[in-house]
Write a protein that holds these residues in place. Structure first.
Motif, PDB file in Angstrom:
ATOM      1  N   VAL A   1      53.594 -26.958  25.832  1.00  0.00           N
ATOM      2  CA  VAL A   1      53.631 -27.630  27.126  1.00  0.00           C
ATOM      3  C   VAL A   1      52.325 -28.389  27.322  1.00  0.00           C
ATOM      4  O   VAL A   1      51.240 -27.865  27.033  1.00  0.00           O
ATOM      5  CB  VAL A   1      53.831 -26.609  28.270  1.00  0.00           C
ATOM      6  N   LEU A   2      52.438 -29.631  27.808  1.00  0.00           N
ATOM      7  CA  LEU A   2      51.259 -30.438  28.115  1.00  0.00           C
ATOM      8  C   LEU A   2      51.009 -30.374  29.622  1.00  0.00           C
ATOM      9  O   LEU A   2      51.902 -30.678  30.422  1.00  0.00           O
ATOM     10  CB  LEU A   2      51.466 -31.892  27.686  1.00  0.00           C
TER      11      LEU A   2
ATOM     12  N   GLN B   1      57.268 -30.508  28.656  1.00  0.00           N
ATOM     13  CA  GLN B   1      57.512 -29.560  27.561  1.00  0.00           C
ATOM     14  C   GLN B   1      57.940 -30.316  26.308  1.00  0.00           C
ATOM     15  O   GLN B   1      58.903 -31.072  26.326  1.00  0.00           O
ATOM     16  CB  GLN B   1      58.592 -28.549  27.948  1.00  0.00           C
ATOM     17  N   LEU B   2      57.201 -30.094  25.228  1.00  0.00           N
ATOM     18  CA  LEU B   2      57.521 -30.726  23.945  1.00  0.00           C
ATOM     19  C   LEU B   2      58.352 -29.752  23.113  1.00  0.00           C
ATOM     20  O   LEU B   2      57.841 -28.727  22.661  1.00  0.00           O
ATOM     21  CB  LEU B   2      56.246 -31.103  23.192  1.00  0.00           C
TER      22      LEU B   2
ATOM     23  N   PRO C   1      56.390 -31.471  18.000  1.00  0.00           N
ATOM     24  CA  PRO C   1      55.041 -31.779  18.510  1.00  0.00           C
ATOM     25  C   PRO C   1      54.051 -31.871  17.356  1.00  0.00           C
ATOM     26  O   PRO C   1      54.180 -31.177  16.352  1.00  0.00           O
ATOM     27  CB  PRO C   1      54.740 -30.578  19.426  1.00  0.00           C
ATOM     28  N   SER C   2      53.069 -32.729  17.490  1.00  0.00           N
ATOM     29  CA  SER C   2      52.115 -32.940  16.398  1.00  0.00           C
ATOM     30  C   SER C   2      51.129 -31.784  16.258  1.00  0.00           C
ATOM     31  O   SER C   2      50.600 -31.550  15.173  1.00  0.00           O
ATOM     32  CB  SER C   2      51.347 -34.241  16.629  1.00  0.00           C
ATOM     33  N   GLY C   3      50.864 -31.060  17.353  1.00  0.00           N
ATOM     34  CA  GLY C   3      49.903 -29.958  17.278  1.00  0.00           C
ATOM     35  C   GLY C   3      48.466 -30.421  17.180  1.00  0.00           C
ATOM     36  O   GLY C   3      47.585 -29.646  16.812  1.00  0.00           O
ATOM     37  N   LYS C   4      48.189 -31.677  17.537  1.00  0.00           N
ATOM     38  CA  LYS C   4      46.829 -32.197  17.465  1.00  0.00           C
ATOM     39  C   LYS C   4      46.082 -31.956  18.774  1.00  0.00           C
ATOM     40  O   LYS C   4      46.675 -31.902  19.850  1.00  0.00           O
ATOM     41  CB  LYS C   4      46.845 -33.692  17.157  1.00  0.00           C
ATOM     42  N   GLY C   5      44.778 -31.801  18.650  1.00  0.00           N
ATOM     43  CA  GLY C   5      43.933 -31.595  19.817  1.00  0.00           C
ATOM     44  C   GLY C   5      42.488 -31.854  19.472  1.00  0.00           C
ATOM     45  O   GLY C   5      42.178 -32.484  18.464  1.00  0.00           O
ATOM     46  N   PHE C   6      41.586 -31.344  20.306  1.00  0.00           N
ATOM     47  CA  PHE C   6      40.172 -31.646  20.138  1.00  0.00           C
ATOM     48  C   PHE C   6      39.356 -30.368  19.934  1.00  0.00           C
ATOM     49  O   PHE C   6      39.576 -29.352  20.587  1.00  0.00           O
ATOM     50  CB  PHE C   6      39.634 -32.393  21.356  1.00  0.00           C
TER      51      PHE C   6
ATOM     52  N   GLU D   1      50.477 -22.774  25.130  1.00  0.00           N
ATOM     53  CA  GLU D   1      51.458 -22.063  24.300  1.00  0.00           C
ATOM     54  C   GLU D   1      51.478 -20.594  24.692  1.00  0.00           C
ATOM     55  O   GLU D   1      50.527 -20.075  25.300  1.00  0.00           O
ATOM     56  CB  GLU D   1      51.120 -22.207  22.818  1.00  0.00           C
ATOM     57  N   ARG D   2      52.556 -19.936  24.307  1.00  0.00           N
ATOM     58  CA  ARG D   2      52.688 -18.520  24.659  1.00  0.00           C
ATOM     59  C   ARG D   2      51.753 -17.644  23.847  1.00  0.00           C
ATOM     60  O   ARG D   2      51.153 -16.703  24.356  1.00  0.00           O
ATOM     61  CB  ARG D   2      54.128 -18.068  24.442  1.00  0.00           C
ATOM     62  N   LYS D   3      51.638 -17.936  22.554  1.00  0.00           N
ATOM     63  CA  LYS D   3      50.910 -17.032  21.655  1.00  0.00           C
ATOM     64  C   LYS D   3      49.471 -17.453  21.404  1.00  0.00           C
ATOM     65  O   LYS D   3      48.721 -16.728  20.748  1.00  0.00           O
ATOM     66  CB  LYS D   3      51.652 -16.934  20.318  1.00  0.00           C
ATOM     67  N   ASN D   4      49.057 -18.614  21.893  1.00  0.00           N
ATOM     68  CA  ASN D   4      47.706 -19.101  21.642  1.00  0.00           C
ATOM     69  C   ASN D   4      47.001 -19.423  22.948  1.00  0.00           C
ATOM     70  O   ASN D   4      47.632 -19.605  23.995  1.00  0.00           O
ATOM     71  CB  ASN D   4      47.737 -20.362  20.762  1.00  0.00           C
TER      72      ASN D   4
END
Length: 385
Positions: free
Chosen positions: A136-137, A150-151, A155-160, A175-178
């Motif tokens: 989710v963004l 909600q993706l 989803p690309s899973g990219k971030g900073f 995310e639920r687990k992270n």
């Protein structure tokens, strides 16, 4: 009409009928490629956003189909907004964009990956932050807390990561687990600002057509001031739509094209068979994979970028650990070292040394020597045996 020609004609007609039946009964398949093309109506095209962009920017939007370097070299602009959405920008154009921002303009960059030298200049480092199939963004501003997206498709899973002090986090991937990870940031640069979003999927047709998702896109672009906005689209978008796109998009023309190709292939096959004489001996293709790997290795050595090679080696090792040993590598710490020792049976001294080298490889500001690269290569190969 001789007998041979009649046989060829019958074979040709039968083949064409079979091809036509196959095409008529063929089900249309969805193109899930992430093309980010403003003219594409496929799920991950930008057709919807392109049509709604003028209203979103209150008719202040101007699309530029030239490179930023070419445009700014020929046009002197007052402070304005710059929008880049998953576009391949050359280095000189990036310099022009940074110069405009330093003078007071704002730039909204919606991209999976930024060139390393540009990211370092602005003040962040992009990387993989998620391997989940859904996330989710959300924006961090409380007034936007009810607007999220909600993706659920690729989803690309990219971030900073490695964000420098002074960089403001405006949005996160949840995310639920992270733990939450930054995906939308604001960076002060000279008199202007860079707004960088790492997940362009929220602008694609698939997500914008879902109820409520438009509000998230509006919130993201609301950070730009109400003034002239230049959107640099792909330079060759129009040129790339050559005549075959039209032919294959029309069913009647598409069937005619396939019949023509089938007839041409049959003609070449039978004609070549009649005139063929001596068949030359063709040497089997040589496996050039090893030569290619050596060439790439020599190229890296010539560049002397040992830090980049160490980072790639470490990334490959951590991926193998996740896939083969089923160990979570999100945190490079003592817990990971203990799990590696239990799984591999290698000495703890070796594992600790390898982890220290992996941390150095992941640190974009660490000083790396050729000997460090040789050492990490030897250690990680030994641990994976």
């Amino acid at each position: 009409m001789n007998k041979t020609f009649r046989i060829y004609a019958v074979i040709f007609i039968v083949v064409m009928v079979i091809l036509a039946l196959l095409e008529v009964n063929k089900k249309e398949t969805t193109d899930w490629r992430k093309n980010f093309d403003i003219n594409e109506k496929s799920p991950f095209g930008l057709f919807v956003f392109n049509n709604e962009a003028k209203d979103l920017f209150k008719n202040h939007l101007k699309k530029i189909d030239r490179a930023p370097y070419e445009y700014y070299s020929q046009n002197k602009k007052e402070v304005h907004n710059i929008v880049i959405i998953e576009n391949n920008i050359d280095t000189e154009s990036w310099k022009k964009i940074m110069d405009q921002v330093s003078k007071g303009s704002d730039a909204m960059l919606v991209m999976n990956l930024m060139p390393k030298e540009i990211a370092d200049s602005i003040g962040f480092h992009s990387s993989d932050i998620s391997f989940e199939d859904e996330n989710v963004l959300k924006l961090t501003d409380k007034k936007y807390r009810n607007d999220f997206i909600q993706l659920d498709k690729f989803p690309s899973g990219k971030g900073f990561s490695f964000i420098k002090p002074g960089v403001e986090v405006l949005g996160k991937t949840v995310e639920r687990k992270n733990t939450d990870q930054a995906n939308f940031i604001k960076v002060k640069f000279g008199k202007g600002n860079f707004y960088v979003h790492s997940e362009p999927l929220f602008l694609t047709n698939y997500y914008l057509l879902k109820p409520g998702n438009v509000r998230y896109a509006q919130d993201v672009f609301s950070y730009l001031q109400d003034r002239e906005t230049l959107w640099f689209v792909e330079n060759d978008t129009k040129a790339s739509r050559f005549f075959m796109r039209f032919v294959l998009g029309n069913p009647a023309l598409k069937y005619a094209w396939w019949i023509f190709l089938g007839g041409l292939i049959l003609f070449i096959f039978f004609n070549a068979k009649r005139k063929q004489r001596i068949v030359p001996v063709i040497e089997p293709l040589r496996n050039t994979s090893l030569d290619f790997v050596k060439s790439i290795g020599n190229l890296y050595l010539q560049e002397g970028d040992f830090h980049d090679m160490m980072a790639k080696k470490a990334q490959y090792f951590l991926n193998k650990v996740r896939m083969d040993l089923l160990i979570d590598t999100q945190n490079i710490d003592e817990e990971l070292a203990k799990k590696l020792q239990l799984k591999t049976g290698k000495p703890m001294e070796m594992i600790n040394e390898a982890i220290n080298l992996i941390k150095r490889a992941q640190d974009p500001y660490a000083s790396v020597m050729k000997e460090d690269l040789a050492r990490i290569n030897k250690l990680l190969d030994e641990l994976l045996k």
